[in-house]
Write a protein that holds these residues in place. Structure first.
Motif, PDB file in Angstrom:
ATOM      1  N   GLY A   1       0.814  -1.214   0.000  1.00 26.99           N
ATOM      2  CA  GLY A   1       0.000   0.000   0.000  1.00 26.99           C
ATOM      3  C   GLY A   1       0.843   1.258   0.000  1.00 26.99           C
ATOM      4  O   GLY A   1       0.498   2.247  -0.645  1.00 26.99           O
ATOM      5  N   ILE A   2       1.977   1.246   0.703  1.00 33.80           N
ATOM      6  CA  ILE A   2       2.868   2.406   0.728  1.00 33.80           C
ATOM      7  C   ILE A   2       3.418   2.667  -0.672  1.00 33.80           C
ATOM      8  O   ILE A   2       3.547   3.806  -1.099  1.00 33.80           O
ATOM      9  CB  ILE A   2       4.036   2.190   1.721  1.00 33.80           C
ATOM     10  N   TRP A   3       3.728   1.601  -1.406  1.00 30.17           N
ATOM     11  CA  TRP A   3       4.332   1.739  -2.719  1.00 30.17           C
ATOM     12  C   TRP A   3       3.307   1.999  -3.831  1.00 30.17           C
ATOM     13  O   TRP A   3       3.687   2.284  -4.950  1.00 30.17           O
ATOM     14  CB  TRP A   3       5.187   0.515  -3.045  1.00 30.17           C
ATOM     15  N   ALA A   4       2.032   1.934  -3.527  1.00 27.72           N
ATOM     16  CA  ALA A   4       1.016   2.216  -4.543  1.00 27.72           C
ATOM     17  C   ALA A   4       1.117   3.673  -4.986  1.00 27.72           C
ATOM     18  O   ALA A   4       1.452   4.556  -4.196  1.00 27.72           O
ATOM     19  CB  ALA A   4      -0.379   1.924  -3.988  1.00 27.72           C
ATOM     20  N   LYS A   5       0.825   3.913  -6.246  1.00 26.99           N
ATOM     21  CA  LYS A   5       0.965   5.242  -6.829  1.00 26.99           C
ATOM     22  C   LYS A   5       0.143   6.292  -6.092  1.00 26.99           C
ATOM     23  O   LYS A   5       0.584   7.407  -5.881  1.00 26.99           O
ATOM     24  CB  LYS A   5       0.552   5.189  -8.299  1.00 26.99           C
ATOM     25  N   ASP A   6      -1.062   5.950  -5.690  1.00 30.95           N
ATOM     26  CA  ASP A   6      -1.960   6.910  -5.047  1.00 30.95           C
ATOM     27  C   ASP A   6      -1.942   6.815  -3.515  1.00 30.95           C
ATOM     28  O   ASP A   6      -2.883   7.218  -2.849  1.00 30.95           O
ATOM     29  CB  ASP A   6      -3.386   6.731  -5.562  1.00 30.95           C
ATOM     30  N   SER A   7      -0.837   6.312  -2.938  1.00 28.62           N
ATOM     31  CA  SER A   7      -0.773   6.106  -1.488  1.00 28.62           C
ATOM     32  C   SER A   7      -0.635   7.407  -0.706  1.00 28.62           C
ATOM     33  O   SER A   7      -0.936   7.436   0.473  1.00 28.62           O
ATOM     34  CB  SER A   7       0.397   5.186  -1.133  1.00 28.62           C
ATOM     35  N   GLY A   8      -0.145   8.443  -1.351  1.00 29.47           N
ATOM     36  CA  GLY A   8       0.111   9.683  -0.627  1.00 29.47           C
ATOM     37  C   GLY A   8       1.478   9.706   0.035  1.00 29.47           C
ATOM     38  O   GLY A   8       1.886  10.716   0.598  1.00 29.47           O
ATOM     39  N   TYR A   9       2.202   8.596  -0.004  1.00 31.10           N
ATOM     40  CA  TYR A   9       3.557   8.544   0.542  1.00 31.10           C
ATOM     41  C   TYR A   9       4.539   8.880  -0.582  1.00 31.10           C
ATOM     42  O   TYR A   9       4.370   8.457  -1.717  1.00 31.10           O
ATOM     43  CB  TYR A   9       3.860   7.161   1.126  1.00 31.10           C
ATOM     44  N   THR A  10       5.581   9.641  -0.241  1.00 29.13           N
ATOM     45  CA  THR A  10       6.553  10.083  -1.234  1.00 29.13           C
ATOM     46  C   THR A  10       7.650   9.037  -1.434  1.00 29.13           C
ATOM     47  O   THR A  10       7.746   8.062  -0.670  1.00 29.13           O
ATOM     48  CB  THR A  10       7.214  11.397  -0.781  1.00 29.13           C
ATOM     49  N   LYS A  11       8.499   9.286  -2.426  1.00 31.48           N
ATOM     50  CA  LYS A  11       9.640   8.396  -2.646  1.00 31.48           C
ATOM     51  C   LYS A  11      10.543   8.362  -1.416  1.00 31.48           C
ATOM     52  O   LYS A  11      11.043   7.310  -1.036  1.00 31.48           O
ATOM     53  CB  LYS A  11      10.453   8.853  -3.863  1.00 31.48           C
ATOM     54  N   ASN A  12      10.738   9.523  -0.797  1.00 30.18           N
ATOM     55  CA  ASN A  12      11.563   9.568   0.413  1.00 30.18           C
ATOM     56  C   ASN A  12      10.929   8.769   1.546  1.00 30.18           C
ATOM     57  O   ASN A  12      11.630   8.108   2.311  1.00 30.18           O
ATOM     58  CB  ASN A  12      11.786  11.009   0.857  1.00 30.18           C
ATOM     59  N   ASP A  13       9.586   8.829   1.658  1.00 28.67           N
ATOM     60  CA  ASP A  13       8.898   8.050   2.695  1.00 28.67           C
ATOM     61  C   ASP A  13       9.186   6.564   2.507  1.00 28.67           C
ATOM     62  O   ASP A  13       9.433   5.838   3.471  1.00 28.67           O
ATOM     63  CB  ASP A  13       7.387   8.270   2.640  1.00 28.67           C
ATOM     64  N   LYS A  14       9.171   6.128   1.266  1.00 26.50           N
ATOM     65  CA  LYS A  14       9.418   4.715   0.962  1.00 26.50           C
ATOM     66  C   LYS A  14      10.858   4.332   1.302  1.00 26.50           C
ATOM     67  O   LYS A  14      11.112   3.256   1.849  1.00 26.50           O
ATOM     68  CB  LYS A  14       9.101   4.441  -0.505  1.00 26.50           C
ATOM     69  N   LEU A  15      11.796   5.229   0.994  1.00 27.64           N
ATOM     70  CA  LEU A  15      13.198   4.979   1.343  1.00 27.64           C
ATOM     71  C   LEU A  15      13.373   4.874   2.855  1.00 27.64           C
ATOM     72  O   LEU A  15      14.036   3.971   3.358  1.00 27.64           O
ATOM     73  CB  LEU A  15      14.083   6.115   0.827  1.00 27.64           C
ATOM     74  N   VAL A  16      12.782   5.821   3.569  1.00 26.06           N
ATOM     75  CA  VAL A  16      12.924   5.848   5.030  1.00 26.06           C
ATOM     76  C   VAL A  16      12.260   4.621   5.654  1.00 26.06           C
ATOM     77  O   VAL A  16      12.804   3.999   6.563  1.00 26.06           O
ATOM     78  CB  VAL A  16      12.374   7.168   5.620  1.00 26.06           C
ATOM     79  N   TYR A  17      11.070   4.238   5.155  1.00 24.52           N
ATOM     80  CA  TYR A  17      10.405   3.043   5.687  1.00 24.52           C
ATOM     81  C   TYR A  17      11.275   1.807   5.456  1.00 24.52           C
ATOM     82  O   TYR A  17      11.466   0.989   6.362  1.00 24.52           O
ATOM     83  CB  TYR A  17       9.023   2.852   5.056  1.00 24.52           C
ATOM     84  N   GLY A  18      11.827   1.682   4.258  1.00 25.20           N
ATOM     85  CA  GLY A  18      12.723   0.558   3.975  1.00 25.20           C
ATOM     86  C   GLY A  18      13.935   0.555   4.881  1.00 25.20           C
ATOM     87  O   GLY A  18      14.378  -0.492   5.351  1.00 25.20           O
ATOM     88  N   TYR A  19      14.482   1.750   5.166  1.00 29.10           N
ATOM     89  CA  TYR A  19      15.632   1.838   6.051  1.00 29.10           C
ATOM     90  C   TYR A  19      15.272   1.342   7.454  1.00 29.10           C
ATOM     91  O   TYR A  19      16.007   0.560   8.058  1.00 29.10           O
ATOM     92  CB  TYR A  19      16.161   3.279   6.119  1.00 29.10           C
ATOM     93  N   TYR A  20      14.136   1.792   7.976  1.00 34.19           N
ATOM     94  CA  TYR A  20      13.680   1.325   9.291  1.00 34.19           C
ATOM     95  C   TYR A  20      13.436  -0.182   9.259  1.00 34.19           C
ATOM     96  O   TYR A  20      13.779  -0.893  10.200  1.00 34.19           O
ATOM     97  CB  TYR A  20      12.410   2.055   9.730  1.00 34.19           C
ATOM     98  N   LEU A  21      12.843  -0.667   8.190  1.00 35.68           N
ATOM     99  CA  LEU A  21      12.510  -2.079   8.074  1.00 35.68           C
ATOM    100  C   LEU A  21      13.757  -2.956   8.161  1.00 35.68           C
ATOM    101  O   LEU A  21      13.764  -3.968   8.852  1.00 35.68           O
ATOM    102  CB  LEU A  21      11.782  -2.316   6.748  1.00 35.68           C
ATOM    103  N   PHE A  22      14.832  -2.545   7.494  1.00 38.21           N
ATOM    104  CA  PHE A  22      16.017  -3.385   7.424  1.00 38.21           C
ATOM    105  C   PHE A  22      17.084  -3.059   8.453  1.00 38.21           C
ATOM    106  O   PHE A  22      18.054  -3.795   8.581  1.00 38.21           O
ATOM    107  CB  PHE A  22      16.606  -3.345   6.014  1.00 38.21           C
ATOM    108  N   ASN A  23      16.927  -1.972   9.205  1.00 40.12           N
ATOM    109  CA  ASN A  23      17.955  -1.583  10.167  1.00 40.12           C
ATOM    110  C   ASN A  23      17.480  -1.518  11.605  1.00 40.12           C
ATOM    111  O   ASN A  23      18.289  -1.258  12.500  1.00 40.12           O
ATOM    112  CB  ASN A  23      18.563  -0.234   9.762  1.00 40.12           C
TER     113      ASN A  23
END
Length: 157
Positions: free
Chosen positions: A46-68
């Protein structure tokens, strides 16, 4: 009739009869403190969906939290400057993204040291620890949402 030997030690989860494994399978030893890692695919998608309202940076930061993030319910104890250095983002961009993810419920405030707030992953969205610990951690956690809730603006006085 003789008693059959069990294939698995139910206390530890270890294989007892290794001959039951196929040649390409390897036994997994649970007694070494094996961890349960769970990520909600539907929420992350849902975060990665085009109309999610989350930005590219949000996705990067979420991935960083997820893996670190550390195991269990521990917060990621890194400053926005440190996270930004890894992601090639400015600290204020990291701060905006953490704010978006926090409003959406993907990151939760975990602890405050002085004026610094450390965030952790919402255990409903992602968890690294035993399944029993995850069940306990999700009890007080709110449900993450997609699309991203809008930021509240201060009204002029």
């Amino acid at each position: 009739m003789g008693g059959a030997k069990p294939a698995v030690n139910t206390r530890t989860g270890e294989y007892v009869q290794l001959e039951l494994l196929r040649p390409d399978e390897k036994p997994y030893l649970w007694s070494g403190g094996g961890r349960h890692v769970n990520v909600s695919k539907s929420l992350a998608a849902g975060i990665w969906a085009k109309d999610s309202g989350y930005t590219k940076n949000d996705k990067l930061v979420y991935g960083y939290y997820l893996f670190n993030s550390p195991p269990r319910d521990e917060p990621l104890r890194q400053s926005f400057r440190e996270i930004g250095a890894h992601l090639e983002l400015r600290p204020n961009a990291v701060s905006r993204s953490v704010g978006n993810l926090h409003r959406g419920g993907f990151l939760l405030e975990a602890e405050k040291v002085g004026r610094v707030i450390f965030y952790k992953l919402n255990p409903r969205a992602a968890y690294d620890g035993s399944s029993g610990q995850q069940r306990k951690a999700t009890e007080p956690a709110r449900h993450p949402v997609v699309p991203c809730p809008p930021q509240k603006t201060k009204e002029a006085s």
